[in-house]
Design a protein around this motif. Structure first.
Motif, PDB file in Angstrom:
ATOM      1  N   UNK A   1       0.727  -1.211  -0.061  1.00 43.01           N
ATOM      2  CA  UNK A   1       0.077   0.053  -0.178  1.00 43.01           C
ATOM      3  C   UNK A   1       0.701   1.314  -0.001  1.00 43.01           C
ATOM      4  N   UNK A   2       1.121   1.413  -1.273  1.00 42.61           N
ATOM      5  CA  UNK A   2       2.093   2.736  -1.266  1.00 42.61           C
ATOM      6  C   UNK A   2       1.090   3.726  -1.365  1.00 42.61           C
ATOM      7  N   UNK A   3       1.483   5.127  -1.684  1.00 52.68           N
ATOM      8  CA  UNK A   3       0.813   6.371  -2.069  1.00 52.68           C
ATOM      9  C   UNK A   3       0.984   6.495  -3.385  1.00 52.68           C
TER      10      UNK A   3
ATOM     11  N   UNK B   1       0.381   7.885  -6.251  1.00 50.23           N
ATOM     12  CA  UNK B   1       0.652   9.003  -7.092  1.00 50.23           C
ATOM     13  C   UNK B   1       1.290  10.270  -6.322  1.00 50.23           C
ATOM     14  N   UNK B   2       2.221   9.627  -5.422  1.00 54.54           N
ATOM     15  CA  UNK B   2       3.556  10.405  -4.938  1.00 54.54           C
ATOM     16  C   UNK B   2       4.545   9.957  -5.358  1.00 54.54           C
TER      17      UNK B   2
ATOM     18  N   UNK C   1       8.620  11.415  -1.483  1.00 56.17           N
ATOM     19  CA  UNK C   1       7.361  11.997  -0.589  1.00 56.17           C
ATOM     20  C   UNK C   1       6.755  10.828   0.261  1.00 56.17           C
TER      21      UNK C   1
ATOM     22  N   UNK D   1       8.756  10.610   3.229  1.00 56.99           N
ATOM     23  CA  UNK D   1       8.580  11.906   3.919  1.00 56.99           C
ATOM     24  C   UNK D   1       7.342  11.957   4.739  1.00 56.99           C
ATOM     25  N   UNK D   2       6.296  11.319   4.060  1.00 59.32           N
ATOM     26  CA  UNK D   2       5.082  11.162   5.008  1.00 59.32           C
ATOM     27  C   UNK D   2       5.259  10.613   6.352  1.00 59.32           C
TER      28      UNK D   2
ATOM     29  N   UNK E   1       8.311   0.465   1.260  1.00 63.32           N
ATOM     30  CA  UNK E   1       7.609   0.275   2.502  1.00 63.32           C
ATOM     31  C   UNK E   1       8.291   0.101   3.346  1.00 63.32           C
TER      32      UNK E   1
ATOM     33  N   UNK F   1       9.677   3.677   4.462  1.00 64.28           N
ATOM     34  CA  UNK F   1       8.831   4.520   4.904  1.00 64.28           C
ATOM     35  C   UNK F   1       8.544   4.138   6.201  1.00 64.28           C
TER      36      UNK F   1
END
Lengths: 286, 262
Positions: free
Chosen positions: B102-104, B106-107, B111, B114-115, B170, B173
Motif C-alpha cells: 500500500x504505497x501512496x 501518485x506520490x 514523498x 517523507x509522510x 514500504x 517509509x
C-alpha cells in the motif's frame, strides 16, 4: 477596451478561483461535492457586514470573515459530512444541497431579503489608484486574491499538512498507519478552504458593494463547473480554469454573442463541452 | 544445545517491548483470534506463522491499532495501547508494512517516505507551519532510501515501481517513523529468490540497528533463518511458541501447518 476587459476578466477569474479552491480541496481529500461551500462564501459576505460595526478596515473585516467561515467549515465537516462518510457518495451531496438551501434561508431570516452594502475602507488607499485600465477596487480584489492563492499554494505544496492531505486522499488508512491524524487533517482542509471562501465573500460584497441572501446561488453551480473544468481535486487546473472562465465571460459580454448567450451560462457551456470531450478536466490525465 | 540455552537466558533478561494478553477478535461472529497471549522482547526478530486464515494479519492490525480487539489488551513499553488508534500507535513507534503493498501511488518515492518523517507533527498545530522540504528531513529520507537501495528512484511515482521495489520502499517509509517495533506482513510475498535474500539482509541490518521486528511470513526458509522466536497460529489460537528448531520439530505444528506441505 481590450485591456480593460482583460482586467475585468482576470478579476472575476481570481474571485472564481478563490471560491472554487475550497471546493476542489475538499473533493481532493474526501471525494465529496461540497455544494454548501457557496453558502460559506455568502456567509463570509454577511460576516463582513456585521464586522463593519467593529472596524471598517478591509483587512480586519476579511480576517474576521475567514475565521468565522473556517470554523463553520470545520463544524460542517464534523456534523454534516463525517456521520455520512460511510454512505454512498450521493448522500453527502444531497445533504450538502440541503445545507446550502438552509443557509440561504437563514440569511433571509436573519438579515432580510434586501441587498446590503459593504462599504469597507481599504488600507493604503489602494482603491484610489485608478488608471484607465484598472480600477482601484479591482486592484484590491486582485492583490487579495493573489495573496490568498499563494498562501494556499504554500500550504498545499510545502507544508507537512499539505503532504498529509495528499497521503489521506490516496489512502487514508495507510496515512493513519504513518502517524497522520486523518481526522484533524480533514478538518484543517475544511478550515483553510472555508476561510478562503469567506474571504471571497467579503471581496465580492466589496467589489459590487452588495450582499444578499442568494448571492451564493450562481457561484455554487459555477464553481462546480469550474472545479470540473480544472479537474476535480487539481488545484492549479482550478486556478487556470477560473481565470479562463472569467476572461471569456468578460469578452463575451462585449461581443455580439453576448446578446443571446447570458454571461453566467459560459461556465456551463464549457462544462458540457469538457464532459463530452475531456471528462477528466482540461488538464486532467488518465 | 547448551549454546541455545545461553542465548535464551540472555534474551530472558531483555525488557518486554510488546505484550498481548488474552487478545481475541471476532468479525461478525467469526473468531479470527482467540485468547492469544504473547510477548516480544527488545531486539528480537519474532516470527508469526500459520496457515492462511489463521489470524496473523488480524493480529498485526490489532497491534497497529487499525481496530481494537473484542477482548484482551495490548501493552507497548508497558503502556496500554489497546484502543489508541493507528495514528497514535504509529507515533508511539510501531511501524508496519502491508501484506498487499500500500504505497501512496501518485506520490514520489521520496514523498512516500517523507509522510513517515512527519509523524511528530501531524497531531499538532505546528504541522501547519512546518515545511517538509527542510533539508534535514529530506536528508533523512534519502538516507533511508539508500539503506533499502532505492535512492536512485527517489523522484519516481511510487505506483510505477515494480512490486519488489515498492516493498523495499514500504520498509524505508516504515523506518522513517523511527520505530521501536517494525511489523512486516509477508514481506517476501511475490518476490524472487534473490529479492527475498536481499530483504532478509535488510531485516537483519534493521534489527542490528536496534529495531525489534515482528514478521509474518510463509517462506519457511526466511522465517527459520531470521527469527529468534516463533509463534504459531492455527484458526486464531496460538498452538506453539519457541525458538525455530523447537517449533519445526513440534508435532502439533507439523500437523497444523508444516504437515500439510510435506
Amino acid at each position: 477596451m481590450f485591456w480593460q476587459q482583460l482586467v475585468n476578466g482576470v478579476t472575476m477569474g481570481g474571485i472564481y478561483a478563490l471560491v472554487t479552491l475550497g471546493l476542489t480541496m475538499v473533493y481532493g481529500v474526501l471525494r465529496i461535492l461540497h455544494i454548501s461551500h457557496a453558502g460559506v462564501f455568502a456567509l463570509g459576505a454577511y460576516i463582513g457586514v456585521v464586522a463593519l460595526r467593529l472596524s471598517p478596515n478591509l483587512v480586519v473585516v476579511t480576517l474576521l470573515a475567514m475565521l468565522v467561515c473556517g470554523l463553520v467549515g470545520v463544524l460542517m465537516q464534523r456534523w454534516l459530512y463525517r456521520p455520512l462518510l460511510g454512505s454512498s457518495r450521493i448522500v453527502p451531496l444531497i445533504a450538502s444541497i440541503g445545507m446550502f438551501t438552509l443557509m440561504e434561508d437563514l440569511f433571509r431570516l436573519a438579515a432580510g431579503p434586501y441587498v446590503l452594502p459593504l462599504p469597507v475602507r481599504v488600507p493604503f488607499g489602494l482603491d484610489e489608484v485608478t488608471t484607465s485600465v484598472v480600477t482601484g477596487n479591482q486592484l484590491v480584489v486582485l492583490s487579495s486574491a493573489v495573496i490568498l492563492l499563494v498562501l494556499a499554494w504554500f500550504v498545499i505544496n510545502h507544508t507537512r499538512l499539505g503532504l498529509a492531505w495528499k497521503a489521506t486522499e490516496q489512502d487514508f488508512e495507510t496515512a493513519a498507519a504513518f502517524g497522520v491524524n486523518v481526522d484533524r487533517a480533514v478538518a484543517m482542509n475544511f478550515l483553510l478552504g472555508s476561510a478562503i471562501a469567506g474571504a471571497a465573500g467579503v471581496l465580492v460584497g466589496f467589489y459590487y458593494n452588495s450582499v444578499y441572501p442568494t448571492m451564493g446561488s450562481v457561484p455554487a453551480y459555477k464553481a462546480m463547473a469550474i472545479a470540473v473544468l480544472g479537474g476535480l481535486g487539481n488545484v492549479w487546473g482550478t486556478v487556470i480554469a477560473a481565470l479562463l472562465i472569467g476572461i471569456i465571460e468578460a469578452f463575451l459580454v462585449i461581443s455580439p454573442v453576448g446578446l443571446f448567450l447570458p454571461r453566467d451560462s459560459i461556465a456551463f457551456v464549457a462544462l458540457i463541452l469538457v464532459l463530452l470531450l475531456r471528462p477528466y478536466g482540461l488538464f486532467g490525465r488518465r | 544445545m547448551g549454546h541455545d540455552v545461553e542465548i535464551d537466558l540472555d534474551r530472558g533478561h531483555r525488557a518486554v517491548l510488546l505484550e498481548m494478553r488474552r487478545v481475541s477478535k471476532q468479525f461478525h461472529g467469526v473468531r479470527a483470534l482467540q485468547d492469544v497471549t504473547l510477548s516480544v522482547r527488545q531486539g528480537q526478530v519474532f516470527g508469526i506463522v500459520g496457515p492462511n486464515g489463521a489470524g496473523k494479519t488480524t493480529l498485526f492490525n490489532i497491534v497497529c491499532g487499525v481496530y481494537p480487539p473484542t477482548g484482551g489488551s495490548v501493552f507497548f513499553q508497558s503502556r496500554d495501547i489497546t484502543r489508541l488508534g493507528s495514528a497514535r500507535t504509529a507515533r508511539m513507534g510501531i511501524a508496519r508494512t502491508f501484506q498487499i503493498v500500500r504505497s501512496f501511488p501518485r506520490m514520489t518515492v521520496l514523498d512516500n517516505v517523507l509522510v513517515g518523517c512527519g509523524h511528530r507533527v501531524y497531531g499538532t498545530l505546528s504541522g501547519l507551519v512546518g515545511t517538509y522540504n527542510r533539508q534535514s528531513v529530506r536528508d533523512k529520507a534519502m538516507d533511508l532510501l539508500k539503506l533499502v537501495g532505492l535512492d536512485h528512484a527517489a523522484g519516481t511515482l511510487a505506483g510505477k515501481l515494480p512490486i519488489g521495489l515498492q516493498r523495499r520502499m514500504e520498509v524505508a517509509r516504515a523506518l522513517a517513523l523511527d520505530p521501536r517495533l517494525l511489523l512486516l506482513d509477508e514481506p517476501c510475498a511475490g518476490l524472487t529468490f534473490g529479492e527475498s535474500e536481499d530483504l532478509v539482509g535488510l531485516v537483519q541490518r534493521v534489527r542490528d540497528g536496534g529495531v525489534t521486528v515482528m514478521i509474518v511470513e510463509h517462506n519457511m526458509g526466511v522465517v527459520m533463518s531470521l527469527c529468534d522466536e516463533i509463534a504459531v497460529l492455527d484458526f486464531g489460537v496460538k498452538i506453539a511458541q519457541g525458538p525455530p528448531l523447537q517449533i519445526s520439530s513440534n508435532p502439533r505444528v507439523i500437523e497444523a501447518y508444516l504437515g500439510k506441505e510435506a
